[in-house]
Scaffold this motif. Structure first.
Motif, PDB file in Angstrom:
ATOM      1  N   PRO A 186     -15.639  57.482   5.739  1.00 27.83           N
ATOM      2  CA  PRO A 186     -16.255  56.198   6.105  1.00 27.83           C
ATOM      3  C   PRO A 186     -15.582  54.986   5.470  1.00 27.83           C
ATOM      4  O   PRO A 186     -15.506  53.913   6.083  1.00 27.83           O
ATOM      5  CB  PRO A 186     -17.709  56.351   5.624  1.00 27.83           C
ATOM      6  N   VAL A 212     -14.295  51.996   7.805  1.00 25.84           N
ATOM      7  CA  VAL A 212     -14.834  50.642   7.616  1.00 25.84           C
ATOM      8  C   VAL A 212     -13.710  49.672   7.325  1.00 25.84           C
ATOM      9  O   VAL A 212     -13.697  48.522   7.819  1.00 25.84           O
ATOM     10  CB  VAL A 212     -15.873  50.647   6.481  1.00 25.84           C
ATOM     11  N   THR A 263     -13.094  46.469   9.776  1.00 19.68           N
ATOM     12  CA  THR A 263     -13.220  45.098   9.279  1.00 19.68           C
ATOM     13  C   THR A 263     -11.916  44.317   9.363  1.00 19.68           C
ATOM     14  O   THR A 263     -11.918  43.083   9.399  1.00 19.68           O
ATOM     15  CB  THR A 263     -13.700  45.109   7.829  1.00 19.68           C
ATOM     16  N   GLN A 299     -20.320  45.142  12.800  1.00 21.64           N
ATOM     17  CA  GLN A 299     -21.256  45.237  11.681  1.00 21.64           C
ATOM     18  C   GLN A 299     -22.181  46.436  11.812  1.00 21.64           C
ATOM     19  O   GLN A 299     -22.481  47.125  10.830  1.00 21.64           O
ATOM     20  CB  GLN A 299     -22.065  43.937  11.582  1.00 21.64           C
ATOM     21  N   VAL A 326     -20.207  49.494  10.906  1.00 22.98           N
ATOM     22  CA  VAL A 326     -19.990  49.544   9.468  1.00 22.98           C
ATOM     23  C   VAL A 326     -21.239  50.048   8.753  1.00 22.98           C
ATOM     24  O   VAL A 326     -21.171  50.895   7.844  1.00 22.98           O
ATOM     25  CB  VAL A 326     -19.567  48.163   8.939  1.00 22.98           C
ATOM     26  N   GLN A 327     -22.403  49.548   9.138  1.00 19.08           N
ATOM     27  CA  GLN A 327     -23.652  49.995   8.518  1.00 19.08           C
ATOM     28  C   GLN A 327     -23.891  51.487   8.763  1.00 19.08           C
ATOM     29  O   GLN A 327     -24.339  52.221   7.872  1.00 19.08           O
ATOM     30  CB  GLN A 327     -24.831  49.170   9.058  1.00 19.08           C
ATOM     31  N   LEU A 381     -21.608  53.791   9.280  1.00 18.48           N
ATOM     32  CA  LEU A 381     -20.660  54.567   8.489  1.00 18.48           C
ATOM     33  C   LEU A 381     -20.999  54.543   7.012  1.00 18.48           C
ATOM     34  O   LEU A 381     -20.733  55.505   6.292  1.00 18.48           O
ATOM     35  CB  LEU A 381     -19.246  54.033   8.718  1.00 18.48           C
ATOM     36  N   ARG A 382     -21.553  53.428   6.539  1.00 11.93           N
ATOM     37  CA  ARG A 382     -21.946  53.366   5.131  1.00 11.93           C
ATOM     38  C   ARG A 382     -23.034  54.389   4.805  1.00 11.93           C
ATOM     39  O   ARG A 382     -23.107  54.885   3.680  1.00 11.93           O
ATOM     40  CB  ARG A 382     -22.415  51.960   4.770  1.00 11.93           C
TER      41      ARG A 382
END
Length: 493
Positions: free
Chosen positions: A261, A265, A269, A282, A285-286, A288-289
């Motif tokens: 991740p 990410v 980005t 976004q 990204v969330q 994957l976090r």
């Protein structure tokens, strides 16, 4: 010396001919009279051959000693095992008694020229378990020896791979490997703490658009941890003896998911804004976090307790399936009853059976959040019964699962200790421990380990020591050897 003991089965062969053809055997000090008619039922066995032997050469080849005056044949064998062996001639099968080592008993059967096919089925399964345990001990001993000595036929690159593999995968192989394991464990803890602390609003900072993001310091720490995980993963992948097996291993998949991740990410980005809308980037990204949660499973690599728990749960899949089945039936039954009893109440919280599943689950598992509850008398009675049934349904399979965990954990401890005792025995046999100064030390290699005898074929001869001090040292060695043998036998059997 005990007196002559006639077989307790002699009455079943009461003919005079069988009484005339009889032999007296002395098994480790226990005498017994055996009849020819009984022994001839299995003519290929040692006792039947002894009955038909005539010359002294044949007799001496079949028994340890013979007294022509009394006609007594002496065997330096285990009398308790012989009590089981003699059962073959009367019952047609052999059953091992409790307390007898299965491997030693198989050697007894081989001495008496009796095949393993005559063993009872329950004894065969017990023998198979012991053989599997011994094979696992042999494999662990072989692994330890290979870790110590390595492969002398390996080339330069292969030796480098083996060294790196030990460094990254075998914490017990050396002090640097142990240090690396501790450092990796610390990085896992730091990364997990950073992931949790980064969600605290007070520690977040707004970006250019006013959205809260992680603190830059936490991002730096996260980057350092990911760099460590990446280097560690790549080194283990390069040094792995089998890269394909390594890549598809469950724990290695977890490691890959823990670092993947971060790089995805980073790519999204940096270049994703030109391809996708900012909102979609976004969201990705969330999402994957969230996958960073997988790195907590990396602790299982450094915790034998977690590995034992996982193996115990694998061996308890049947019990876990029963638990889920009990709970599923109970949830469906009590949610339907609850909906039926509560649907006519004006302020009912049971609007449908599927919606009642949630109430049944939290009631049977004794959680009871209180967001859904019955309001009629019959509904409350149904809730009380569902509560009691839930306790029983959960409690029934728990004991087998705990028992499997305890058995598996104890077995792993016994196997590890037995393997260490085998290494100590092999070191004592080769003079590894307390060797005289200047004497060449040698540890037998993995090739010296024979699966059939489970012994080391290195030189076991101990030279005579003239020096009194060295003789005392050798006596201590022999004492340790005996104690290690006794401990190893207890652990195995």
């Amino acid at each position: 010396m005990w007196g002559i003991q006639r077989s307790r089965y002699a009455d079943c062969n009461g003919s005079e001919a069988s009484e005339e053809a009889e032999i007296v055997v002395n098994i480790g000090g226990v005498k017994q009279v055996l009849y020819g008619e009984v022994l001839n039922r299995y003519p290929d066995t040692r006792l039947a051959e002894l009955l038909d032997s005539q010359s002294s050469e044949e007799i001496s080849s079949l028994c340890d000693d013979y007294d022509p005056e009394t006609g007594e044949y002496y065997f330096d064998r285990d009398p308790e095992a012989f009590k089981c062996i003699i059962e073959l001639y009367y019952y047609g099968e052999i059953h091992m008694k409790k307390g007898i080592c299965p491997i030693c008993f198989m050697k007894e059967m081989e001495f008496w020229k009796i095949g393993s096919d005559f063993l009872d089925e329950c004894c065969k399964s017990h023998l198979k378990e012991v053989e599997d345990e011994l094979a696992e001990i042999a494999e662990r001993v072989r692994t330890i020896l290979v870790d110590r000595e390595g492969d002398p036929s390996a080339g330069g690159w292969q030796r480098f791979q083996i060294s790196v593999w030990r460094l990254m995968e075998k914490p017990e192989s050396s002090l640097p490997a142990h240090v690396i394991a501790i450092v990796s464990f610390i990085f896992i803890l730091i990364s997990s703490v950073v992931m949790c602390v980064g969600t605290i609003p007070e520690l977040q900072v707004p970006d250019s658009e006013g959205n809260l993001t992680e603190h830059p310091t936490l991002e730096v720490i996260e980057t350092v941890c990911i760099c460590w995980f990446t280097v560690e993963y790549l080194l283990r992948l390069i040094s792995s003896p089998n890269q394909i097996k390594f890549f598809f291993s469950f724990m290695n998949i977890i490691d890959f998911m823990a670092i993947m991740p971060f790089f995805v990410v980073l790519i999204l980005t940096s270049i994703g804004a030109g391809v996708m809308e900012l909102a979609n980037v976004q969201q990705a990204v969330q999402a994957l976090r969230i996958m960073r949660i997988a790195r907590i499973f990396k602790l299982a690599r450094h915790s034998s307790g977690l590995q034992t728990l996982t193996s115990a749960l694998k061996s308890s899949l049947k019990e876990l399936g029963l638990l889920l089945m009990y709970m599923g039936v109970g949830v469906f039954l009590f949610s339907a009853l609850g909906y039926t009893m509560e649907q006519n109440h004006p302020d009912t919280l049971f609007t449908s059976i599927p919606q009642s599943f949630w109430w049944a689950v939290i009631t049977m598992t004794t959680v009871g959040y209180g967001d859904v509850y019955p309001k009629t008398t019959l509904g409350r009675c149904n809730a009380a019964i569902s509560f009691l049934c839930g306790v029983i349904a959960i409690a029934l399979p728990i004991h087998p699962i705990i028992n499997n965990f305890v058995l598996f954990y104890n077995k792993q401890q016994v196997l590890d200790t037995a393997a260490k005792h085998e290494i100590e025995l092999m070191a004592l046999r080769t003079g590894e421990l307390e060797a005289p100064p200047g004497e060449h030390k040698h540890i037998c290699g993995a090739a010296g380990w024979d699966e059939s005898t489970r012994t080391c074929h290195s030189d076991t001869h101990i030279p005579v020591l003239k020096d009194a001090k060295l003789q005392k040292s050798q006596k201590n060695n022999n004492k340790k050897l005996k104690l290690a043998k006794i401990a190893s036998m207890k652990l195995k059997y």
